[in-house]
Design a protein around this motif. Sequence first.
Motif, short mmCIF file in Angstrom:
data_model
loop_
_atom_site.label_atom_id
_atom_site.label_comp_id
_atom_site.label_asym_id
_atom_site.label_seq_id
_atom_site.Cartn_x
_atom_site.Cartn_y
_atom_site.Cartn_z
N LEU A 71 0.82 -1.21 0.00
CA LEU A 71 0.00 0.00 0.00
C LEU A 71 0.85 1.26 0.00
CD1 LEU A 71 -2.98 -1.07 2.23
CD2 LEU A 71 -2.93 -0.73 -0.22
N GLY A 72 2.05 1.19 0.56
CA GLY A 72 2.97 2.32 0.47
C GLY A 72 3.36 2.59 -0.97
N VAL A 73 3.67 1.54 -1.72
CA VAL A 73 4.03 1.69 -3.14
C VAL A 73 2.83 2.17 -3.95
CG1 VAL A 73 4.70 0.40 -5.20
CG2 VAL A 73 5.93 0.05 -3.06
N ILE A 74 1.66 1.61 -3.68
CA ILE A 74 0.46 2.00 -4.44
C ILE A 74 0.14 3.47 -4.22
CG2 ILE A 74 -2.06 1.72 -4.56
CD1 ILE A 74 -1.59 -1.29 -4.19
N THR A 75 0.13 3.92 -2.97
CA THR A 75 -0.19 5.34 -2.74
C THR A 75 0.90 6.25 -3.27
OG1 THR A 75 0.66 5.22 -0.47
CG2 THR A 75 -1.72 4.97 -0.77
N TRP A 76 2.15 5.78 -3.26
CA TRP A 76 3.26 6.57 -3.83
C TRP A 76 3.02 6.78 -5.32
CZ3 TRP A 76 7.36 8.93 -1.51
CH2 TRP A 76 8.35 9.44 -2.34
N GLN A 77 2.59 5.72 -6.00
CA GLN A 77 2.36 5.80 -7.44
C GLN A 77 1.12 6.61 -7.81
OE1 GLN A 77 4.46 4.66 -9.81
NE2 GLN A 77 5.82 4.08 -8.14
N LEU A 78 0.13 6.62 -6.94
CA LEU A 78 -1.13 7.31 -7.27
C LEU A 78 -1.14 8.79 -6.91
CD1 LEU A 78 -3.75 4.59 -6.25
CD2 LEU A 78 -2.99 5.23 -8.54
#
Length: 87
Positions: free
Chosen positions: A40-47
Motif C-alpha cells: 500500500l505504500g508503493v500504491i499510494t506513492w504511485q497514485l
Amino acid sequence: MMRIRSWMVLLVAVVLPGCGHVLVKLPVRGLMFAFYTLLLGVITWQLTTPDTSLVGRLAGGLFVYAVSVFDAYTWAARRAHAAPVGG
C-alpha cells in the motif's frame, strides 16, 4: 520459557514492522502486515503527485503500519493476561 513483555513487543513492532508479531508467535500475520505495508505504500506513492507531502505519498503503508503496531501490542497483552502467573 521466557515471556515477552507487552511493551517490548510494542517497541519491536515500532522499529521493525511485522517483527512484533513474530515475538508473539504469529509469524504469518506479521509477514502479511509487512507485505501490505509495503504494497500500500508503493500504491499510494504511485497514485499521488510529486507535490504531495511524504506522509501523504505513503499514507496507505503508514496506515497499515499503525494498525500492525496496535495489533502486535494487543496480541502481546492478551497473551500476557492469559498466561499463568506462576508458570
